[in-house]
Motif scaffolding. Structure first.
Motif, PDB file in Angstrom:
ATOM      1  N   GLU A 130       0.831  -1.205   0.000  1.00 11.22           N
ATOM      2  CA  GLU A 130       0.000   0.000   0.000  1.00 11.22           C
ATOM      3  C   GLU A 130       0.861   1.250   0.000  1.00 11.22           C
ATOM      4  O   GLU A 130       1.788   1.379   0.799  1.00 11.22           O
ATOM      5  N   VAL A 131       0.544   2.150  -0.884  1.00 10.92           N
ATOM      6  CA  VAL A 131       1.247   3.432  -0.899  1.00 10.92           C
ATOM      7  C   VAL A 131       0.666   4.302   0.202  1.00 10.92           C
ATOM      8  O   VAL A 131      -0.558   4.492   0.285  1.00 10.92           O
ATOM      9  N   THR A 132       1.565   4.814   1.051  1.00 10.57           N
ATOM     10  CA  THR A 132       1.095   5.592   2.200  1.00 10.57           C
ATOM     11  C   THR A 132       1.544   7.049   2.125  1.00 10.57           C
ATOM     12  O   THR A 132       1.144   7.865   2.935  1.00 10.57           O
ATOM     13  N   GLY A 133       2.414   7.362   1.164  1.00 12.40           N
ATOM     14  CA  GLY A 133       2.857   8.744   1.039  1.00 12.40           C
ATOM     15  C   GLY A 133       3.794   8.881  -0.147  1.00 12.40           C
ATOM     16  O   GLY A 133       4.135   7.884  -0.805  1.00 12.40           O
ATOM     17  N   PHE A 134       4.152  10.122  -0.447  1.00  4.67           N
ATOM     18  CA  PHE A 134       5.066  10.360  -1.554  1.00  4.67           C
ATOM     19  C   PHE A 134       6.396  10.861  -1.030  1.00  4.67           C
ATOM     20  O   PHE A 134       6.455  11.547  -0.011  1.00  4.67           O
ATOM     21  N   VAL A 135       7.439  10.524  -1.731  1.00  2.00           N
ATOM     22  CA  VAL A 135       8.743  11.105  -1.440  1.00  2.00           C
ATOM     23  C   VAL A 135       8.881  12.284  -2.385  1.00  2.00           C
ATOM     24  O   VAL A 135       8.797  12.118  -3.609  1.00  2.00           O
ATOM     25  N   MET A 136       9.018  13.481  -1.821  1.00  2.00           N
ATOM     26  CA  MET A 136       9.038  14.671  -2.662  1.00  2.00           C
ATOM     27  C   MET A 136      10.436  15.276  -2.659  1.00  2.00           C
ATOM     28  O   MET A 136      11.144  15.235  -1.658  1.00  2.00           O
ATOM     29  N   ASP A 137      10.767  15.851  -3.782  1.00  3.15           N
ATOM     30  CA  ASP A 137      11.973  16.662  -3.854  1.00  3.15           C
ATOM     31  C   ASP A 137      11.483  18.025  -4.299  1.00  3.15           C
ATOM     32  O   ASP A 137      11.298  18.256  -5.489  1.00  3.15           O
ATOM     33  N   GLY A 138      11.243  18.871  -3.318  1.00  5.40           N
ATOM     34  CA  GLY A 138      10.585  20.140  -3.644  1.00  5.40           C
ATOM     35  C   GLY A 138       9.187  19.856  -4.150  1.00  5.40           C
ATOM     36  O   GLY A 138       8.396  19.186  -3.497  1.00  5.40           O
ATOM     37  N   ASP A 139       8.939  20.317  -5.356  1.00  8.71           N
ATOM     38  CA  ASP A 139       7.648  20.158  -5.975  1.00  8.71           C
ATOM     39  C   ASP A 139       7.505  18.791  -6.648  1.00  8.71           C
ATOM     40  O   ASP A 139       6.420  18.374  -7.020  1.00  8.71           O
ATOM     41  N   LYS A 140       8.645  18.153  -6.794  1.00 10.43           N
ATOM     42  CA  LYS A 140       8.727  16.967  -7.636  1.00 10.43           C
ATOM     43  C   LYS A 140       8.487  15.685  -6.850  1.00 10.43           C
ATOM     44  O   LYS A 140       8.994  15.529  -5.745  1.00 10.43           O
ATOM     45  N   ALA A 141       7.709  14.768  -7.419  1.00 12.44           N
ATOM     46  CA  ALA A 141       7.523  13.469  -6.780  1.00 12.44           C
ATOM     47  C   ALA A 141       8.637  12.555  -7.254  1.00 12.44           C
ATOM     48  O   ALA A 141       8.832  12.363  -8.455  1.00 12.44           O
ATOM     49  N   VAL A 142       9.388  11.989  -6.311  1.00 14.79           N
ATOM     50  CA  VAL A 142      10.519  11.143  -6.700  1.00 14.79           C
ATOM     51  C   VAL A 142      10.421   9.723  -6.159  1.00 14.79           C
ATOM     52  O   VAL A 142      11.307   8.910  -6.387  1.00 14.79           O
ATOM     53  N   GLY A 143       9.346   9.442  -5.455  1.00 18.64           N
ATOM     54  CA  GLY A 143       9.203   8.090  -4.933  1.00 18.64           C
ATOM     55  C   GLY A 143       7.972   7.982  -4.066  1.00 18.64           C
ATOM     56  O   GLY A 143       7.220   8.948  -3.912  1.00 18.64           O
ATOM     57  N   VAL A 144       7.776   6.771  -3.545  1.00 16.56           N
ATOM     58  CA  VAL A 144       6.617   6.565  -2.679  1.00 16.56           C
ATOM     59  C   VAL A 144       7.029   5.854  -1.400  1.00 16.56           C
ATOM     60  O   VAL A 144       7.989   5.085  -1.380  1.00 16.56           O
ATOM     61  N   GLU A 145       6.291   6.150  -0.340  1.00 16.23           N
ATOM     62  CA  GLU A 145       6.398   5.369   0.888  1.00 16.23           C
ATOM     63  C   GLU A 145       5.324   4.295   0.802  1.00 16.23           C
ATOM     64  O   GLU A 145       4.200   4.584   0.403  1.00 16.23           O
ATOM     65  N   THR A 146       5.711   3.073   1.164  1.00 18.64           N
ATOM     66  CA  THR A 146       4.709   2.003   1.091  1.00 18.64           C
ATOM     67  C   THR A 146       4.756   1.159   2.348  1.00 18.64           C
ATOM     68  O   THR A 146       5.681   1.281   3.156  1.00 18.64           O
ATOM     69  N   SER A 147       3.753   0.281   2.458  1.00 18.27           N
ATOM     70  CA  SER A 147       3.724  -0.643   3.584  1.00 18.27           C
ATOM     71  C   SER A 147       4.896  -1.626   3.494  1.00 18.27           C
ATOM     72  O   SER A 147       5.170  -2.358   4.433  1.00 18.27           O
ATOM     73  N   ARG A 148       5.574  -1.647   2.339  1.00 16.38           N
ATOM     74  CA  ARG A 148       6.746  -2.512   2.200  1.00 16.38           C
ATOM     75  C   ARG A 148       8.009  -1.689   2.003  1.00 16.38           C
ATOM     76  O   ARG A 148       8.967  -2.156   1.418  1.00 16.38           O
ATOM     77  N   GLY A 149       7.988  -0.456   2.494  1.00 14.15           N
ATOM     78  CA  GLY A 149       9.193   0.359   2.441  1.00 14.15           C
ATOM     79  C   GLY A 149       9.148   1.441   1.382  1.00 14.15           C
ATOM     80  O   GLY A 149       8.187   1.566   0.630  1.00 14.15           O
ATOM     81  N   LYS A 150      10.233   2.215   1.361  1.00 15.75           N
ATOM     82  CA  LYS A 150      10.314   3.328   0.431  1.00 15.75           C
ATOM     83  C   LYS A 150      10.761   2.824  -0.942  1.00 15.75           C
ATOM     84  O   LYS A 150      11.662   1.997  -1.043  1.00 15.75           O
ATOM     85  N   ILE A 151      10.123   3.337  -1.975  1.00 19.72           N
ATOM     86  CA  ILE A 151      10.521   2.948  -3.329  1.00 19.72           C
ATOM     87  C   ILE A 151      10.654   4.221  -4.154  1.00 19.72           C
ATOM     88  O   ILE A 151       9.728   5.030  -4.216  1.00 19.72           O
ATOM     89  N   LEU A 152      11.789   4.400  -4.781  1.00 20.33           N
ATOM     90  CA  LEU A 152      12.003   5.603  -5.592  1.00 20.33           C
ATOM     91  C   LEU A 152      11.598   5.331  -7.034  1.00 20.33           C
ATOM     92  O   LEU A 152      11.585   4.182  -7.491  1.00 20.33           O
ATOM     93  N   ALA A 153      11.264   6.399  -7.728  1.00 24.99           N
ATOM     94  CA  ALA A 153      10.833   6.208  -9.109  1.00 24.99           C
ATOM     95  C   ALA A 153      11.054   7.469  -9.917  1.00 24.99           C
ATOM     96  O   ALA A 153      10.924   8.582  -9.403  1.00 24.99           O
ATOM     97  N   GLY A 154      11.388   7.286 -11.165  1.00 24.18           N
ATOM     98  CA  GLY A 154      11.558   8.419 -12.066  1.00 24.18           C
ATOM     99  C   GLY A 154      10.228   9.080 -12.371  1.00 24.18           C
ATOM    100  O   GLY A 154      10.127  10.300 -12.474  1.00 24.18           O
ATOM    101  N   LYS A 155       9.218   8.252 -12.537  1.00 21.97           N
ATOM    102  CA  LYS A 155       7.890   8.773 -12.835  1.00 21.97           C
ATOM    103  C   LYS A 155       6.876   7.970 -12.040  1.00 21.97           C
ATOM    104  O   LYS A 155       7.063   6.772 -11.818  1.00 21.97           O
TER     105      LYS A 155
END
Ligand code: FAD
Ligand code: ZN
Lengths: 979, 419, 80
Positions: free
Chosen positions: B208-233
């Motif tokens: 389950e995605v529980t939050g976003f990893v942001m770099d300023g305005d930019k979304a660079v990943g997600v927090e999930t019930s299975r840990g943080k996962i980074l993503a280009g898009k």
């Protein structure tokens, strides 16, 4: 061949009352108190059905709602009914299903040979080729093979009622737990409703022989029946639990008779302050090769057939179990003189059971299960496996794999059941507020503990419902409960050649579940959907938990981690007709009739449905079809005078010191300065700036206005006014009241309408000076106040006459009578709608929530300075685009052709494709112009006036030439209106 | 590893049952980063991942599903597909979808049982028949099949409807789209998952995605019930949970979540060969290949995330069923359930970029998301891959209401005040 | 579900009409720019949890009123 016989005495059947019924056309007999299932077994019908996919021979497996096999068509119009749930009644006709030519000899059983191809999920893997749409070729075959029983296309001859009830405590289930809780709650003074799906109260007790139990049962039932605050409903199933303690009950009536108006079933929406679930438990089968042969039955069911219906296996029974309860069946059978062999998966068996078995001379095989079952059409021999591998000859094989509490209803509230290792089954994972569980549903199976718990649950529920005076608990019989022991056994390690069924009805085997596991369909829902497990009419009552257990084993994880299944309402199949009740056919939705309905009828109106209303479409004097009649009616209005029923218009009385301010806000145009006695056309927008509705508003007095809306939007506009006044503009002192039903309206239209009014109201001054266009006049006739508004929808000199509904009929007759010399006649909806097209008035088809004021050519009427609802968003970019589709008139240029509503418009040079430049909303024959004309929306609107267009109607392969013209086809200057 | 499905393969398997079929899709551990992540393992999320890999060569992709794939609306809907849309923008999009449906089983090598059995919409007034004509004409002008039916033709085609004097509204005629029909819904999720997995996409369930990893305005990943996962898009395709997930990225969207109920009866032999929709009240019905009547009506009419329906709506739908098709009266309802639906003010969806760079949004599917699945995946993948809208989803921008570009297909206005 | 009408008491949800999010402040009449009205009309918080909302007892006394309902459970009223 048969495996069962009926005893001469015993049981709860009434041998004095024999009942005749037919099975596949042959006459058979049974007794009152029988179910169709028990009667069939008593008549030696062991093979009764064929399975869904493989057409394997099947017999009755259970004695309750969980029955997967014994489904029949009842009385020719009710398919798939489990015989175990049908009370045997005189004349009942049962028909077997899904076999050809008969269940005994079913040619479709060839499916069994192709079984390896029908491996689970096979249809996802094939039937794809050779072409893109090849499925269309295969689908009809698949569909014909599927479907079990046959439905009936005849209208349902039966009648269904719906009802609403309220109580303090609802008790679902009338076994020992239910009886106890109901009684305790009843003694506390709470209004109790006790429902039981069976025709008798007692649940499990009905299958007991012990006199103490029967004494206990009759005592409690007698007291319950004596309590005025307790309502008992048998043959009543709690089908579903919905938010805020709504329980939907289905009651099946014993003496239903449509001809005498007696319903077959009643659906009761019951709202209870507290609910006790005493829904018991359902035994689950064991899974072993060929466990589906006719004569294989649940152990508890066999006991029920023995003790309640006096049916026994012919001579010999084999019982296989993994828990203690099956021994009750074994002992009762042995005592009835049947040779019983017992195979128990467990190596260690409680000693009291062993000694009793020995005493009764039963053969005992501990640590033993079943390797195979033989017998083409019913069980003949059983191969044992495990510690012992004997072959046992028997007529009936009874099995018990443990007990599944009936957690369906508690799960409907969204609380998932949880796995309880002690009983190897799921129990409720908790209860919603004011919900309680009692008895086997909670995982307690001993009588004494059930009564003890029941006493507590009954008191708790009564307390939750506000009855906290302690009541005397229900007495137990002082027996000693023996601990329930089970060692779960989900499936054999190997199944050899024989199919080991998990879901009998859907023909899902152990192998299918293994395949699903191999392919990764391991989530419980994936498993169910991929294999169709639990999707049959029995809703998986005997199969779901076995499948979960097996899947957990394959995944090598505890069941608690493997997940649980979702229980969805209804608990058992529920006729759609019973849910709908009497709100079907003519009564599907109310008919709204105008106060002038009878008058219209008397004058030869043909009516048409317009939303909920029945409106006068056209009148007999003008013709016998709408196409011809409306033209004569139009001519009448254009040349003489006609009268039309416009009572369906929404009418809202707006009063209060701030009435002017209120109307000023909701309408785009101003109403504050409207003089008393004058009317004004108004348009209102939604907040999004799109047109919501139009109508006229008349100022009756300084703080009193009378507003009309379109027929279609009357309810919406009223609710919108109330919303604004009650939630947003609470400082405005205004009241709105709907007068739609209180007042009738009639339009008197045509050049001779003033003369007609003068005749109708000789004392009133209806002259142009006193009642100019957009004027209003209150007149009295025989003491009745009548409101005359000089408004015109048709474009002619015309009036709306509004009158309290109860006088509408007399006034209508009066006008028609006194104006008779002028040739007045009624005209209907079709003419009304056509006259307004000639005049260029917009109506429903143009006011479709997509158009702006400007689109409809009404931009000019909006106040520039004043604010109004929707003003801000009206000016959004795209809503102001110059090339928006907006209102135009359209004239047909090819005299021998027709214009059609829904035509797509193109400019003369366009390629005819895509979305075009607009479309036709409304079409009529113009009696004035003698040609077809239309209103429509066209890109850029009247900027293109005079241009040639094509109206395309590809659905009829038509293209006709037309021209964009002003939407005001007649009397553009308004000379007629103002005459 | 990949073993194509075919009749031949089935026969071979029948002969050597000990060699099991391979898993339909794998269950990998999530990596710490991907080129692209799609949130939501429903039809749209899985289709998006598939087309990212297939059409755009992006294979370092993960689909994150909080439950099991297909646990949302893709496995709860009434399975109707059609392309009878008349608003410019909708017409082309839904027709593209129907074209993709036509070849989908082949494309995915998974039989989705795409049944072009035809959908008949029944008119209960002459004026309604005119509005159907407009729709049908637009369809024909866009190369989409449609036929107008008069009452007699409807009677011939659907002899079991109530044509008697007892019918509250008479049937004046109807419109049929022969290519419309039904699809086995679960197969769509499984088929896309299997095909995407084959191309290298990670299907990650219980994540389950529980939050976003942001770099300023930019979304660079997600927090999930299975840990943080980074993503280009990152693409959001969570249907009924759209607002909920969008809010994690600080976005407020024009969506309200409502429950829509669906119903299925016991299976019976073939009785109803078409998809039937009614013009009197929103009501639609078809008979599944298994034999059950599958039907539904309106949303319950207030926002909720509970997947439970209210009983008055159940009664309304049953009343429609029996009134239109008397044969429904004796058939027994076996199950009913609800799905949480992402309703938009104009009834049309959103597919496009958001105000956050790298973050893309797909949602607002209302009643119609199932039929849209292939085109939605197709265009969303394009948008994610190229950071721009495909011409087919240009109309579906999140800011269209600011511009007054509503796509009001049915002319009912903002639904919050209409029930 | 049952809705507490301030006049009529607990009634079945079938008697009511839903009126949307009541926590959104409607710009005062004649004020607010296009953006304010857009946000008011077209955007929703749509929370999964407590939600203030309007209902009208449309098949009863026709009163509009506000209540708080948990959209995750449909429970009405203040909750712990
Ligand atoms: C009863 C009903 C009937 C319908 N009938 C039809 C019909 O006949 N025809 C039609 O075209 N459409 C129909 N629809 C609409 C259609 O089903 C949906 O619009 C469509 O399925 C939505 O897209 P989806 O498949 O991606 O959604 P879903 O399958 O709901 O996928 C969304 C997924 O996102 C997951 N998710 C949510 N939050 C998170 C998170 N934080 N992290 C990770 N994952 C998350 C969910 O678990 C879910 O699996 C119907 C809908 C319902 C409810
Ligand atoms: Zn009220």
């Amino acid at each position: 061949m048969t495996a069962f016989r009926r005893l001469d005495k015993g049981g709860r059947i009434d041998r004095e009352k024999s009942v005749n019924f037919t099975y596949d056309g042959k006459s058979l007999g049974g007794f009152a108190g029988d179910t169709l299932a028990s009667a069939l077994l008593a008549n030696g019908k062991t093979l009764t059905s064929r399975s869904f996919k493989y057409h394997r021979p099947r017999g009755i497996m259970s004695a309750g709602v969980e029955e997967p096999n014994g489904l029949f068509a009842i009385n020719g119009n009710e398919p798939n009914i489990p015989a175990t749930t049908v009370d045997l009644v005189e004349g009942l006709a049962a028909q077997s299903q899904n076999a050809w030519p008969s269940v005994d000899f079913d040619l479709m059983a060839v499916n069994s040979f192709a079984a390896p191809l029908f491996q689970t999920g096979f249809y996802y893997k094939t039937f794809m080729g050779p072409f893109k749409k090849s499925w269309m070729f295969y689908e009809p075959f698949i569909r014909r093979a599927a479907g079990i029983g046959k439905g009936s296309c005849e209208k349902d001859p039966d009648r269904y009622e719906t009802a609403h009830e309220f109580c303090d405590v609802l008790v679902v289930g009338a076994g020992p737990a239910g009886l106890t809780t109901a009684l305790v709650a009843g003694r506390s003074g709470a209004r109790v409703v006790l429902v039981e799906q069976d025709l008798e109260l007692g649940g499990q007790l009905l299958s007991e022989t012990d006199r103490d139990f029967e004494m206990w049962r009759t005592t409690q039932v007698a007291e319950l029946r004596s309590l005025a605050n307790v309502t008992i409903r048998t043959r009543t199933t709690a089908q579903g639990l919905y938010d805020d303690n709504l329980v939907v009950l289905l009651q099946r009536h014993e003496n239903h008779d449509a001809a005498r108006g007696r319903p077959r079933q009643t659906l009761i929406s019951l709202r209870s302050k507290a609910i006790i679930f005493a829904t018991g438990a359902i035994e689950r089968p064991l899974v072993f090769p060929n466990n589906d042969r006719p004569g294989v039955m649940l152990a508890s069911a066999l006991r029920t057939y023995l003790n309640r219906f006096a049916i026994v296996p012919l001579k010999r029974a084999l019982i296989v179990t993994n828990n203690d309860t099956a021994y009750k069946t074994a002992f009762d059978l042995a005592e009835a003189g049947i040779a019983v062999t017992m195979a128990d998966h467990r190596n260690v068996i409680p000693s009291d059971l062993l000694s009793r078995a020995a005493m009764l001379g039963m053969a005992m095989f501990p640590g033993t299960g079943i390797a195979d079952v033989e017998g083409a059409k019913q069980v003949t021999r059983v191969q044992l496996a495990g510690n012992h591998s004997a072959t046992i000859e028997c007529d009936v094989l009874a099995m018990s794999g443990g007990w599944n509490p009936v957690v369906h209803l508690t799960s409907h509230s969204g609380i998932k059941p949880v796995y309880d290792d002690a009983i190897a089954a799921f129990v409720p994972g908790g209860y919603a507020k004011n919900h309680f569980g009692a008895g086997a549903v909670t995982g307690k199976f001993g009588f004494e503990s059930v009564i003890k718990d029941g006493n507590a649950a009954g008191a708790d529920a009564a307390k939750a419902a506000g009855f906290d005076k302690p009541a005397t608990p229900v007495a137990t019989i002082g027996a000693k409960d023996r601990a329930y022991k089970i060692s779960p056994h989900w499936a054999p390690k190997t199944t050899g050649k024989g199919k080991a069924f998990v879901d009998f009805q859907s023909d899902v085997t152990v192998k299918d579940i293994r395949t699903a596991h191999d392919e990764g369909y391991v989530a419980v829902e994936h498993l169910k959907r991929y294999t169709t497990l639990g999707m049959g009419t029995d809703q998986g009552k005997t199969s779901n938990i076995n499948a979960i257990g097996l899947m957990a084993e394959l995944r090598e994880m505890p069941i608690s981690q493997a997940g649980t299944t979702t229980f969805r309402p209804p608990y058992t199949g529920l006729a759609v007709g019973a849910i709908a009740g009497r709100t079907v056919g003519l009564h599907f939705r109310p008919y709204r009739l105008s106060p002038l309905h009878d008058a219209n009828k008397a004058h030869g109106a043909t009516f048409i449905e317009a939303g909920l209303w029945m409106r006068a479409w056209y009148y007999a004097w003008a013709g016998s079809t709408p196409e011809t009649a409306y033209i004569r009616e139009m001519e009448l209005v254009r040349n003489g005078v006609g009268i039309a029923d416009i009572s369906t218009l929404g009418k809202i009385d707006v009063q209060g010191p701030d009435a002017a301010e209120f109307l000023n806000r909701v309408y785009v145009n101003g109403f504050a300065k409207l003089p008393v006695g004058r009317a004004r056309y108004g348009v209102m927008l939604s907040d999004d700036g799109v047109v919501l509705d139009d109508g006229t508003t008349t100022r009756i007095a300084d703080i009193h206005y009378y507003t009309t809306t379109t027929t279609a939007q009357a309810g919406e506009v009223m609710s919108w006014f109330e919303y604004l006044l009650q939630t947003q503009w609470t400082d405005l002192k205004v009241h709105v009241t709907s007068l739609t039903d209180e007042w009738a309206g009639m339009a008197v239209s045509g050049p001779k309408s003033r003369e007609a009014l003068q005749l109708a109201f000789p004392d009133a001054d209806v002259s142009n000076e006193n009642l100019p266009y957009m004027g209003c006049l209150d007149v009295h006739l025989d003491g009745v106040r009548i409101r005359i508004l000089r408004l015109s929808f048709s474009g002619e000199l015309a009036y709306e006459v509004h009158v309290p509904a109860e006088y509408a009929g007399s006034l209508w007759e009066h006008v028609l009578k006194v104006a008779e010399p002028l040739g007045i006649r009624p005209y209907g909806l079709e003419a009304l709608a056509s006259l307004r097209i000639e005049k260029g008035h917009v109506a429903g088809l143009e006011l479709d929530h997509r158009n702006t004021l400007d689109d409809l050519g009404l931009g000019k009427i909006a106040g520039k300075e004043k604010s109004y609802v929707g003003k801000e968003l009206r000016f959004r970019e795209a809503l102001q685009a110059p090339d928006r589709w907006s209102l135009v008139g359209i004239e047909l240029m090819e005299p021998d052709k027709k214009l059609r509503g829904g035509s797509i418009l193109f400019s003369a040079g366009d390629e005819i494709k895509g979305h075009g430049r607009g479309y036709i909303t409304s079409v009529t024959w113009s009696t004035e112009l003698k040609k077809f004309i239309a209103l429509g929306l066209y890109q850029g609107g009247l900027k293109h006036e005079g241009e040639d267009i094509i109206c395309a109607f590809p659905l009829k392969n038509e293209q006709v030439k037309a021209r964009i013209v002003s939407p005001h086809f007649i009397d553009r200057e308004g000379a007629r209106l103002n005459a | 590893m990949f073993k194509p499905y075919s009749a031949l393969a089935l026969a071979k398997h029948a002969l050597s049952p000990d060699r099991p079929w391979p898993r339909a899709w794998n269950s990998p551990e999530p990596k710490s980063s991907y080129d692209a992540i799609v949130i939501g393992g429903g039809g749209h999320g899985l289709a998006t991942a598939y087309y990212l890999a297939k059409n755009h060569g992006l294979t370092n992709v993960a689909v994150l599903e909080r439950n099991y794939i297909g646990s949302g609306n893709v496995g709860r809907n009434t399975t109707i597909i059609r392309s009878n849309y008349m608003i410019d923008g909708n017409t082309q999009f839904f027709e593209h979808s129907l074209k993709l449906w036509e070849g989908l089983s082949h494309e995915l090598n998974f039989n989705c049982m795409v049944s072009h059995r035809g959908q008949v919409v029944l008119a209960v007034s002459p004026a309604q028949l005119d509005t159907f004509a407009r729709r049908g004409n637009i369809m024909r002008l866009n190369g989409i099949d449609a036929e107008l039916l008069d009452r007699g033709q409807v009677m011939k085609l659907l002899p079991y409807l109530d044509y008697s004097k007892d019918a509250r509204w008479p049937i004046y005629g109807g419109i049929i789209q022969e290519r419309a029909g039904t699809v086995r819904h679960d197969a769509v999720a499984w088929g896309y998952a299997r095909a995407a997995d084959t191309l290298g996409v990670h299907i990650i369930e219980n994540c389950e995605v529980t939050g976003f990893v942001m770099d300023g305005d930019k979304a660079v990943g997600v927090e999930t019930s299975r840990g943080k996962i980074l993503a280009g898009k990152i693409g959001i395709a969570v249907a009924g949970h759209s607002s909920h997930v969008a809010k994690m990225a600080g976005l407020r969207v024009p969506i309200e979540t409502h429950v829509l109920q669906a119903f299925v009866t016991e299976p019976v032999k073939p009785m109803v060969d078409h998809v039937i929709s009614w013009g009197a009240e929103l009501f639609y019905l078809s008979q599944s290949d298994k034999g059950g009547m599958v039907f539904g009506g309106h949303i319950d009419g207030f926002n909720t995330y509970t997947q439970r329906g209210q009983f008055p709506r159940i009664q309304t739908v049953a009343e429609c069923a029996v009134s239109l098709l008397p044969l429904m009266s004796k058939l027994r309802l076996l199950r009913h359930w609800g799905g949480v639906m992402d309703m938009t003010p104009d009834g049309s969806p959103f597919i496009g970029r958001t105000e956050r760079p790298n973050l893309y949004f797909n949602g607002g599917w209302c009643y119609q998301g199932f039929k849209a699945t292939p085109a939605s995946g197709w265009t969303f993948a394009h948008t994610i891959a190229h950071d721009e809208e495909h011409e087919l989803n240009r109309a579906y921008s999140l800011d269209r209401f600011e511009k007054g570009r509503e796509l009001d297909e049915f002319g009912i206005g903002n639904w919050t005040y209409k029930q | 579900m049952r809705i507490p009408c301030p006049h009529c008491g607990q009634r079945d949800v079938g008697e009511f009409r839903y009126g949307g999010d009541a926590s959104k402040a409607r710009p005062a009449h004649g004020t607010g720019d296009m953006k304010a009205w857009h946000d008011y009309y077209f955007l929703f918080d749509n929370p999964k949890g407590p939600h203030d909302e309007y209902w009208q007892h449309v098949l009863g006394c026709r009163q509009w009123f506000k209540l708080t309902r948990n959209t995750a459970t449909n429970e009405i009223g203040e909750q712990p």
